[in-house]
Motif scaffolding. Structure first.
Motif, mmCIF file in Angstrom:
data_model
loop_
_atom_site.group_PDB
_atom_site.id
_atom_site.type_symbol
_atom_site.label_atom_id
_atom_site.label_comp_id
_atom_site.label_asym_id
_atom_site.label_seq_id
_atom_site.Cartn_x
_atom_site.Cartn_y
_atom_site.Cartn_z
ATOM 1 N N LEU A 277 28.022 -16.555 -50.845
ATOM 2 C CA LEU A 277 26.956 -17.073 -49.988
ATOM 3 C C LEU A 277 27.009 -16.335 -48.665
ATOM 4 O O LEU A 277 28.048 -16.292 -48.012
ATOM 5 C CB LEU A 277 27.143 -18.575 -49.747
ATOM 6 N N PHE A 278 25.886 -15.713 -48.277
ATOM 7 C CA PHE A 278 25.881 -14.995 -47.010
ATOM 8 C C PHE A 278 24.502 -15.045 -46.361
ATOM 9 O O PHE A 278 23.472 -15.184 -47.029
ATOM 10 C CB PHE A 278 26.350 -13.548 -47.184
ATOM 11 N N ALA A 279 24.516 -14.953 -45.042
ATOM 12 C CA ALA A 279 23.299 -14.835 -44.248
ATOM 13 C C ALA A 279 23.129 -13.375 -43.850
ATOM 14 O O ALA A 279 24.112 -12.663 -43.636
ATOM 15 C CB ALA A 279 23.391 -15.712 -42.998
ATOM 16 N N TRP A 280 21.874 -12.923 -43.771
ATOM 17 C CA TRP A 280 21.623 -11.531 -43.433
ATOM 18 C C TRP A 280 20.527 -11.411 -42.376
ATOM 19 O O TRP A 280 19.647 -12.258 -42.260
ATOM 20 C CB TRP A 280 21.253 -10.711 -44.672
ATOM 21 N N LEU A 281 20.656 -10.354 -41.607
ATOM 22 C CA LEU A 281 19.713 -10.038 -40.539
ATOM 23 C C LEU A 281 19.445 -8.540 -40.602
ATOM 24 O O LEU A 281 20.366 -7.741 -40.432
ATOM 25 C CB LEU A 281 20.300 -10.419 -39.183
ATOM 26 N N ARG A 282 18.203 -8.146 -40.893
ATOM 27 C CA ARG A 282 17.871 -6.739 -41.075
ATOM 28 C C ARG A 282 16.880 -6.293 -40.014
ATOM 29 O O ARG A 282 16.016 -7.057 -39.609
ATOM 30 C CB ARG A 282 17.319 -6.504 -42.490
ATOM 31 N N ASN A 283 17.038 -5.032 -39.587
ATOM 32 C CA ASN A 283 16.360 -4.550 -38.383
ATOM 33 C C ASN A 283 16.601 -5.562 -37.270
ATOM 34 O O ASN A 283 15.676 -6.109 -36.667
ATOM 35 C CB ASN A 283 14.866 -4.322 -38.615
ATOM 36 N N ALA A 284 17.871 -5.786 -37.023
ATOM 37 C CA ALA A 284 18.300 -6.890 -36.159
ATOM 38 C C ALA A 284 17.697 -6.831 -34.768
ATOM 39 O O ALA A 284 17.447 -7.875 -34.144
ATOM 40 C CB ALA A 284 19.826 -6.905 -36.073
ATOM 41 N N PHE A 285 17.463 -5.645 -34.242
ATOM 42 C CA PHE A 285 16.963 -5.509 -32.877
ATOM 43 C C PHE A 285 15.448 -5.309 -32.845
ATOM 44 O O PHE A 285 14.886 -4.939 -31.819
ATOM 45 C CB PHE A 285 17.696 -4.365 -32.184
ATOM 46 N N ASP A 286 14.802 -5.576 -34.001
ATOM 47 C CA ASP A 286 13.343 -5.533 -34.107
ATOM 48 C C ASP A 286 12.776 -4.218 -33.575
ATOM 49 O O ASP A 286 11.803 -4.207 -32.797
ATOM 50 C CB ASP A 286 12.729 -6.717 -33.379
ATOM 51 N N ASP A 287 13.370 -3.101 -33.992
ATOM 52 C CA ASP A 287 12.910 -1.790 -33.549
ATOM 53 C C ASP A 287 11.557 -1.461 -34.160
ATOM 54 O O ASP A 287 11.298 -1.735 -35.344
ATOM 55 C CB ASP A 287 13.926 -0.718 -33.936
#
Length: 833
Positions: free
Chosen positions: A789-799
Motif C-alpha cells: 500500500l503506497f501513496a504517490w505524488l507525480r509532477n510533485a511541483f506542478d511544473d
C-alpha cells in the motif's frame, strides 16, 4: 561521441537472500532460453522482476535479449531492464511513461495513430504518421512483433519485465529494427495457484484496476493465466465551447494464456488479448504566435480579428480550449499467438505464430481553434497482420553457440480518409489578392479569400489500401575465441515488398467534382498505385572481453537497413496542382553503427555502472517534408540525405547500505542532419510569395517577404532529441511490523530531466520545447506476504511543460501545444496471493 549508463531503475532492494541466481559467480545455472518461469525457483526470477535492479542486492537479472537466458550484465548490448513491480510503483504503465525512466527513449503522441517511439533520436520521422514506412524501434510482446506503434499506447498488463535494447537489432530475431527494440514479457501461467490484484485511485477521477489469476488445469500438464486492466481518468483540458473535459483516459484490456506441457521436451503456450481505448481525446491548442512571411493581413492576429475571434486563453497552462469538433481516439487492438519450444538435439527449436488486428476510429479538429477552418480530418483504419518466426538456438555453453532463424511478416491496411474545410477556410488558406487592402483585409470583396463559399464544404474522401510483405533469414554466432574473449558475428538477408493504392476524390461545397484552381491548391484529386520491393543484407559483429567476472567490455559494428517505403498520405502538387508521381516511393535507409560498452559491478556488487558510447550514421534518412502547399496537413515522405547521432550513456545503481537504493541514468545525445539541402522551411521562412530562380529570399519572420522554396538545414539538430537527459532516484526501506504483520516502510523518489529540444522537422525559433525536470514521490508499506500500500505524488511541483509543439496549417504563425500532465496524486493497493 556518446556514452550509456545502462542499468535499471531502483525499486526496493532485495536482501542477499532474495537476489536472483548468482550465475556470474558460478552458482546456480541460468534457466534455459524461453524456459517457463513457473519452473524456475523464486530466487532466480520472481524476486528480480518484482524488485527491479537485482544487481543492487548482489544478484543478476536473467534476460532473453539474445533469445537465450543470460544475465543482463554479461549481455554485450546496451540495454535496460525494468521489472513489473517497479513499473507499478513509478506509475510507468505504458511506453510514454517509460521515457521518464530511460533517458534515451523518446515517445511522442498526438493521438494513438500519430505516435512515434525513438531511441537515441532515431526510429520514425517526427510528425504525422505515414503508413508506408517501417518503424525503427521494434515493439515485441511475448516475442510477437507489433507493427503499429499505436499498440505501444496500451496499458501494461501482468508484466514481468521490459527490456529496452538500444542500437540496431535484427540478426537474432523478428523484424529488422535500426534504432532498437522494446521487449515486453508478461507473466507466464503457473502450476502453483496464484492471484494478483492492484487498485489505484487519484485526483482527476483517476481509477486503475488490474488483476491476474493463474493455476493448473491438468496437474503438471496444462496451466492457465487470465489478466485484465481498466484505466479511466477525467480529462485535464477543459473545452469552453463544448463544455466538457478533454484528453481523458478510458482503457480496457484483457489477456489470456494457456500453457501445455506436451512432454518434458515440448511446451506450447497459447496467447489471446483484446484492448479497447475510447478516450475523449486528443487536443492540441493555442500555445503562442510567431510571425511568418505571409502578409500581415494573412497572419493569425489579423485573421482572428477579422472573425472577431480570440482563444479562451493565451496561456496554454490554463488548460482551456475551444475546438469545435467532437474529439475521438477510439481504437481496438488484439490478437492471438502460439509460442512453442521444443528441445531438439543440443538446442531449442522455437516457433512463434501470431495474428493481430488494429482498428482505428478517430475524430480530430485540425485547425486547433474554435473557427471552422478544417473541422474534419480523420483517417479511420483497419489493420491485420500475420507473423511467423522459427528459430533454433544452441543450449549448451561451448566454444561455439549459435542462433539461426527465419521470419515472415504480412500486413494489410485499409483506410478511409476524410478531410473537409469549413466556412473560415477561404480566409485562412487563400491569398486575399494584391494590396492595397480594405478595412476587412481584402483587396476586393470578391477575391477568393474573402468568399467563404470557395472552400466551405470542400471535401476529400480518400480510399487507401496497403499490403506489406517482409521475409528474412538471420543468424548469430558466438565464438569463445579465448577464455575471456567472445566474437559474435551476425547476418540477416531481408526481402521487403510494399504495394499501395491511393484514391482521393474531391468535391466542392455543392458536391461537384469540378474544382477551381484555388480549390485544387488546397485539396486535389489524386490516384496512384505505388510499389516498392528490395533485397538487402545486414550484418553486425561484436567483440566482448571479460576483464573479471564483474567487468565486461564490448565493441560492436552494425551495418543495417530500414526498408524503403511508399507515400500513402497523398503526393505533393506541381505548379499546375497535379500530383508529382516521381515521389511515390522512397529509398531504404542505410545505417552504419559503432558502439563501445563497459559493464561493471564493484563494491561487493552493491554498485553497478554501465557505460556505452555510440556513433550512428544514416544515409537516405526518411523524413516528412512538404512543398509549401498551404492546405497540406500531412507531409509526404522523402529521403533527406544523411543524419548522424552520437552520444554517451550511463546507467548506474548503488546500494550503499541495507535498505537504501540509488540510481542515476544519463545520456548526452548529439543528433544532427549531416546533409539535408532541400528540407521544408520553418514557419518563419514560409508563407510569402515563392522566390523565383536566382531571387534572394527575404528575412525570416518579416510579413510580405519572399519565401525560399526549400531550406538547407544541414548541421541542424534532429527533432525531438534533448542533448542532455537524466533519470535519477532513491528509495529507502526500514523493516518494521504493523498490526503484527512484518514488512517494510519505504519512501521513494524518481526524477527526470530533459534539456530543450526542437519540435519541428526543421528547427524553428517558435517550436523549441524548453527543458524541464519532473519529480515523483511515493510512501508506502510493503508486507512480507505480498501486500503493498503506497501513496504517490507525480509532477510533485506542478511544473508546466510541453510534450510537443506543432504549427497550424497555412503558415498563419499559430503554434499549438500539447502540455504534459499537471500534478497528480493518489493511492495504490496491491496484493499477491
Amino acid at each position: 561521441m556518446s556514452i550509456t549508463l545502462a542499468i535499471l531503475l531502483a525499486a526496493p532492494a532485495a536482501s542477499p537472500s532474495e537476489s536472483v541466481t548468482q550465475t556470474a559467480q558460478g552458482q546456480s545455472p541460468a534457466p534455459a532460453a524461453d524456459q517457463d518461469p513457473a519452473s524456475v525457483p523464486e530466487t532466480e526470477t520472481g524476486a528480480a522482476w518484482r524488485l527491479g535492479p537485482a544487481q543492487q542486492g548482489g544478484g543478476d537479472i536473467v534476460v532473453t535479449a539474445r533469445r537465450r537466458a543470460e544475465t543482463v550484465q554479461s549481455v554485450p548490448i546496451a540495454m535496460s531492464v525494468i521489472g513489473g513491480e517497479a513499473l507499478a510503483e513509478t506509475g510507468a504503465y505504458n511506453v510514454n511513461r517509460l521515457t521518464q525512466l530511460q533517458p534515451t527513449l523518446q515517445f511522442y503522441s498526438t493521438n494513438p495513430r500519430n505516435s512515434a517511439a525513438n531511441i537515441r533520436g532515431l526510429g520514425a520521422p517526427f510528425g504525422l504518421t505515414n503508413d508506408g514506412i517501417e518503424q525503427g524501434v521494434g515493439i515485441y510482446v511475448d516475442q510477437v512483433y507489433y507493427s503499429r506503434i499505436a499498440s505501444a499506447t496500451f496499458d501494461f498488463t501482468d508484466t514481468e519485465r521490459i527490456e529496452i535494447l538500444r542500437g540496431p537489432q535484427g540478426t537474432l530475431y523478428g523484424k529488422n529494427t535500426t534504432a532498437g527494440a522494446i521487449n515486453i514479457t508478461t507473466r507466464r501461467p503457473s502450476f502453483d495457484p496464484e492471484a494478483r490484484v492492484e487498485v489505484s485511485g487519484g485526483n482527476y477521477e483517476f481509477f486503475q484496476g488490474k488483476f491476474s489469476v493463474s493455476g493448473p488445469i491438468v496437474a503438471d500438464v496444462v496451466a492457465a493465466r487470465i489478466s485484465g486492466s481498466i484505466t479511466t481518468r477525467r480529462g485535464t483540458v477543459y473545452n469552453t465551447l463544448q463544455r466538457e473535459w478533454q484528453n481523458s483516459q478510458d482503457n480496457v484490456g484483457l489477456r489470456g494464456q494457456m500453457l501445455f506441457r506436451a512432454s518434458p521436451d515440448l511446451d506450447v503456450t497459447l496467447f489471446a488479448d483484446y484492448n479497447r481505448q475510447n478516450p475523449n481525446c486528443c487536443v492540441q491548442y493555442y500555445a503562442r504566435v510567431g510571425t511568418t512571411q505571409r502578409p500581415v493581413s494573412r497572419q493569425f492576429a489579423d485573421l482572428s480579428a477579422a472573425f472577431g475571434y480570440a482563444p479562451p486563453s493565451t496561456n496554454a497552462f490554463d488548460r482551456l480550449t475551444d475546438v469545435d469538433t467532437d474529439l475521438r481516439a477510439e481504437q481496438e487492438l488484439g490478437g492471438a499467438s502460439a509460442l512453442a519450444n521444443w528441445t531438439l538435439g543440443s538446442g531449442t527449436l522455437t516457433s512463434v505464430t501470431a495474428w493481430r488486428f488494429w482498428h482505428w476510429n478517430p475524430s480530430n479538429d485540425r485547425d486547433f481553434i474554435g473557427l471552422p477552418i478544417t473541422p474534419v480530418s480523420a483517417n479511420p483504419s483497419q489493420q491485420s497482420q500475420f507473423t511467423q518466426e522459427i528459430r533454433y538456438a544452441s543450449d549448451t555453453k561451448g566454444p561455439v553457440d549459435y542462433t539461426v532463424g527465419a521470419f515472415y511478416f504480412y500486413q494489410t491496411i485499409d483506410t478511409q480518409g476524410l478531410q473537409s474545410q469549413g466556412s473560415a477556410a477561404s480566409r485562412f488558406l487563400l491569398n486575399p489578392g494584391n494590396p492595397p487592402f480594405g478595412p476587412n483585409g481584402c483587396a476586393t470583396p470578391t477575391t477568393a479569400a474573402c468568399n467563404p463559399a470557395v472552400l466551405n464544404g470542400l471535401t476529400s474522401r480518400n480510399t487507401i489500401g496497403f499490403k506489406n510483405t517482409s521475409a528474412a533469414l538471420f543468424g548469430k554466432l558466438t565464438w569463445q575465441a579465448a577464455d575471456r574473449l567472445e566474437i559474435a558475428p551476425g547476418l540477416r538477408v531481408n526481402y521487403d515488398k510494399k504495394e499501395g493504392d491511393y484514391v482521393a476524390t474531391v468535391t466542392n461545397g455543392s458536391g461537384s467534382p469540378v474544382l477551381t484552381n484555388d480549390q485544387r491548391g488546397v485539396l486535389a484529386p489524386q490516384s496512384y498505385q505505388p510499389e516498392f520491393d528490395n533485397w538487402n543484407i545486414s550484418g553486425d559483429i561484436t567483440v566482448s572481453y571479460d576483464f573479471t567476472p564483474d567487468i565486461h567490455y564490448y565493441a560492436t559494428y552494425a551495418h543495417s537497413y530500414k526498408s524503403g517505403g511508399i507515400n500513402l498520405s497523398g503526393l505533393p502538387l506541381d505548379a499546375a496542382n497535379n500530383p508529382i508521381l516521381a515521389v511515390q516511393t522512397i529509398d531504404p535507409e542505410t545505417v552504419n553503427h559503432f558502439e563501445l560498452g563497459l559493464k561493471t559491478q564493484f563494491w561487493d556488487r552493491r554498485a553497478t555502472v554501465n557505460l556505452a558510447a555510440f556513433w550512428t550514421e544514416i544515409d537516405d534518412y526518411q523524413a516528412t517534408v512538404n512543398n509549401q502547399q498551404v492546405g497540406v496537413l500531412r507531409g509526404y515522405l522523402a529521403n533527406a540525405g544523411k543524419v548522424r547521432t552520437r552520444g554517451i550513456e550511463v546507467d548506474s545503481a548503488f546500494r550503499p547500505v541495507s535498505g537504501l537504493n540509488l540510481y542515476i541514468n544519463g545520456a548526452y545525445t548529439d543528433a544532427k542532419y549531416v546533409r539535408f539541402v532541400d528540407a521544408p522551411c520553418p514557419p518563419e521562412l514560409s508563407g510569402g510569395p515563392a522566390a523565383a530562380p536566382g531571387q534572394r529570399p527575404g528575412p525570416a519572420g518579416v510579413p510580405g517577404a519572399i519565401s525560399p522554396p526549400s531550406c538547407d538545414i544541414s548541421g541542424q539538430v534532429l527533432p525531438g532529441v534533448s542533448k542532455w537527459a537524466f533519470s535519477y532516484g532513491a528509495e529507502y526501506g526500514i523493516p518494521t511490523s504493523i498490526a503484527g504483520r512484518e514488512g517494510q516502510v519505504y519512501i521513494g523518489y524518481d526524477g527526470s530531466y530533459r534539456s530543450r529540444f526542437s519540435s519541428n522537422p526543421s528547427p524553428s525559433a517558435y517550436t523549441w520545447v524548453d527543458g524541464y525536470a519532473l519529480s515523483n514521490f511515493r510512501l508506502g508499506f510493503k508486507r512480507d506476504d505480498g501486500l503493498n500500500l503506497f501513496a504517490w505524488l507525480r509532477n510533485a511541483f506542478d511544473d508546466d511543460y510541453y510534450e510537443l509543439l506543432a504549427t497550424q496549417s497555412g503558415s498563419t504563425g499559430l503554434i499549438v501545444g500539447q502540455p504534459g500532465d499537471p500534478r497528480t496524486w493518489g493511492f495504490t493497493l496491491s496484493a499477491a496471493f
